[in-house]
Design a protein around this motif. Structure first.
Motif: not given
Lengths: 295, 223
Positions: A75-78, A106-118, A120-122
């Motif tokens: 979805l980040v690539r889209v 859910e913002p907390e989940r998204l925050k953690r996934i974005n932090a892991f996929m460092d 990639e763009d958020d």
């Protein structure tokens, strides 16, 4: 009708496309025909650059964020393409992408996934996942589809097989999970006759094909007998895994009904060369009119 | 001399700034019998992991290519155990099913991209795994052309894939089945087999040393 459908842009030309692994491997012929048909319907299909596996089976573990990284990365690539929605031709991909997109609302989940996929763009959310069926129903429309058909299926009896992922769980269903009609309406728009059969929403055995093909063979036999009982000439799915299971795990003695991907029939109806469909519909020499051969 | 402190296997050493990790280890008195090969970034033997003070990340790189930094915690991984199944290339088909049959753990990839982050060659490792899953052997071969088999991705992978062995198989399948054949090589081998050059070779083998030196001096070379 499900209530969760968000409005989509009408008359688009560019459409981001997530193929999924099956469409590039066993189901390559499904993809080729379907994309040609979509081009004839006016779509400019653009494959997502560097996509990865959707995850195939949606993880139900609430704390297993790692399983959602794959679908979210797609979805980040889209998002990176500047697109708001993405098309998939596979029921499994539709399931995982749609459900992961919801999961990270859910913002907390998204925050953690974005932090892991460092690297990639958020992911910012707001990407809609579209399946071939919802595209044909909500954007193209049955009437426009019927007007673009060059070759009528002329009454070919088509068993419309949904399987499970497109309709379950209820909140992610592409249609009414008890009484779906979208595939029947598409078949009608192409001049075919949808047949009813009790097993049209039953599971094909899905990923059990890897380790327990005996269960899949049992399911495939039941589904094909049920379809034959409804008088069908052909079984049509919109899932390459259902198609694979019904074809490749078909037990001895089960009806030899061909199992095609909906897009192949769509391509033939739009005037494209599709040998698998052409074999089903023979031309009557006097009128040039296609008739069912009742394979 | 500008010195910095590094911690090798947990013990602190003062070493000159600007050394590579490998040279810093030798400066500190280590003798490298394993985990050291070409010293030029090609052989992949000196896989090393390290952390930096105040940084939660575990970094991975080649010891011979990476300069030391002050406060660096260093540990070498001279060898990565990885399952390599036996196969006969002639009996395989160049498709995704062949890769999955020998390396079924490929299907456990969750696309976390940890492998890509670990790669000292900056390869798109996860994309190569994904190309395996969709049966795109030429793409795997292209993605992994510069792999030095250091094993760092394999050490970090939560799906426990033995990446470098998969890549080797994919490149072998690509070379054996999918790339165009070198017809000129085949023609030359046939010429040799039919004895086209036998007379010339026999003449050389039976020459005296003086004649051989004279012939060598009289040879035609490009200016």
């Amino acid at each position: 009708m499900p209530t969760n459908r968000s409005p989509v842009t009408r008359h688009p030309s560019r459409l981001a496309y997530f193929p999924g692994c099956a469409m590039k491997d066993q189901a390559r012929s499904d993809e080729v025909g379907t994309l040609r048909a979509l081009a004839l319907l006016g779509y400019e299909i653009e494959e997502i650059p560097r996509w990865n596996c959707c995850g195939t089976v949606y993880s139900l573990a609430q704390d297993d964020l790692m399983r959602h990284v794959g679908p979210v990365r797609n979805l980040v690539r889209v998002q990176g393409m500047g697109e708001k929605r993405v098309l998939t031709l596979c029921a499994m991909c539709y399931g995982t992408l749609t459900r992961s997109a919801r999961f990270v609302q859910e913002p907390e989940r998204l925050k953690r996934i974005n932090a892991f996929m460092d690297t990639e763009d958020d992911f910012r959310g707001g990407i809609e996942v579209v399946h071939l069926l919802t595209l044909l129903r909500d954007e193209v429309g049955y009437e426009v589809l019927a007007s673009k058909v060059k070759r009528s299926l002329d009454g070919l009896k088509v068993a419309t097989y949904y399987g499970c992922v497109l309709l379950r769980p209820r909140e992610f269903a592409v249609d009414d999970p008890e009484r779906p009609e979208v595939m029947e309406r598409v078949v009608e728009a192409m001049g075919g006759t949808p047949t009813t059969f009790p097993e049209r929403m039953e599971c094909c055995g899905a990923y059990l094909t890897v380790g327990r093909s005996d269960i899949v063979a049992d399911r495939a036999g039941r589904i094909l007998r049920s379809a034959r009982g409804g008088g069908a000439d052909v079984v049509v799915t919109t899932c390459p895994l259902c198609q694979f299971n019904l074809e490749e795990c078909r037990p001895a003695g089960a009806p030899l009904l061909p199992v095609l991907y909906l897009g192949q029939i769509l391509a033939w109806a739009m005037g494209e060369d599709e040998p698998a469909v052409a074999a089903l519909v023979a031309k009557e020499p006097a009128t040039g009119k296609p008739v069912s051969t009742g394979v | 001399m500008n010195e910095i402190t590094v911690f090798i296997m947990g013990k602190g050493y003062r070493v000159p700034a600007g050394l590579t990790i490998m040279k810093a280890m030798e400066y500190a008195g280590y003798m490298l019998n394993r985990g050291c090969g070409c010293r030029g970034g090609y052989c992949g033997a000196c896989a090393t992991v390290y952390r930096l003070p105040g940084d939660y990340k575990l970094y991975a790189d080649l010891a011979c290519q990476t300069p030391v930094q002050d406060g660096m915690y260093i540990a070498q991984l001279p060898f990565t155990p990885a399952e390599r199944p036996e196969y006969t290339l002639d009996e395989l088909k160049p498709d995704g099913a062949a890769l999955l049959a020998l390396f079924p753990e490929l299907a456990r990839c969750v696309a976390c991209n940890t492998c890509t982050k670990a790669c000292p060659q900056k390869l798109e490792v996860m994309d190569a795994v994904q190309s395996c899953l969709r049966g795109d052997i030429p793409q795997v071969a292209e993605f992994t052309f510069d792999c030095v088999s250091c094993g760092l991705c394999t050490m970090r992978c939560p799906a426990e894939i033995s990446h470098h062995h998969v890549w080797q198989l994919a490149r072998r399948l690509n070379g054996a089945y999918l790339t165009p054949r070198a017809e000129h090589v085949k023609a030359r081998v046939e010429e040799i087999a039919t004895g086209k050059f036998k007379g010339e070779l026999d003449k050389l083998v039976t020459m005296t040393k003086d004649d051989l030196v004279a012939a060598y001096k009289a040879r035609q070379i490009e200016a």
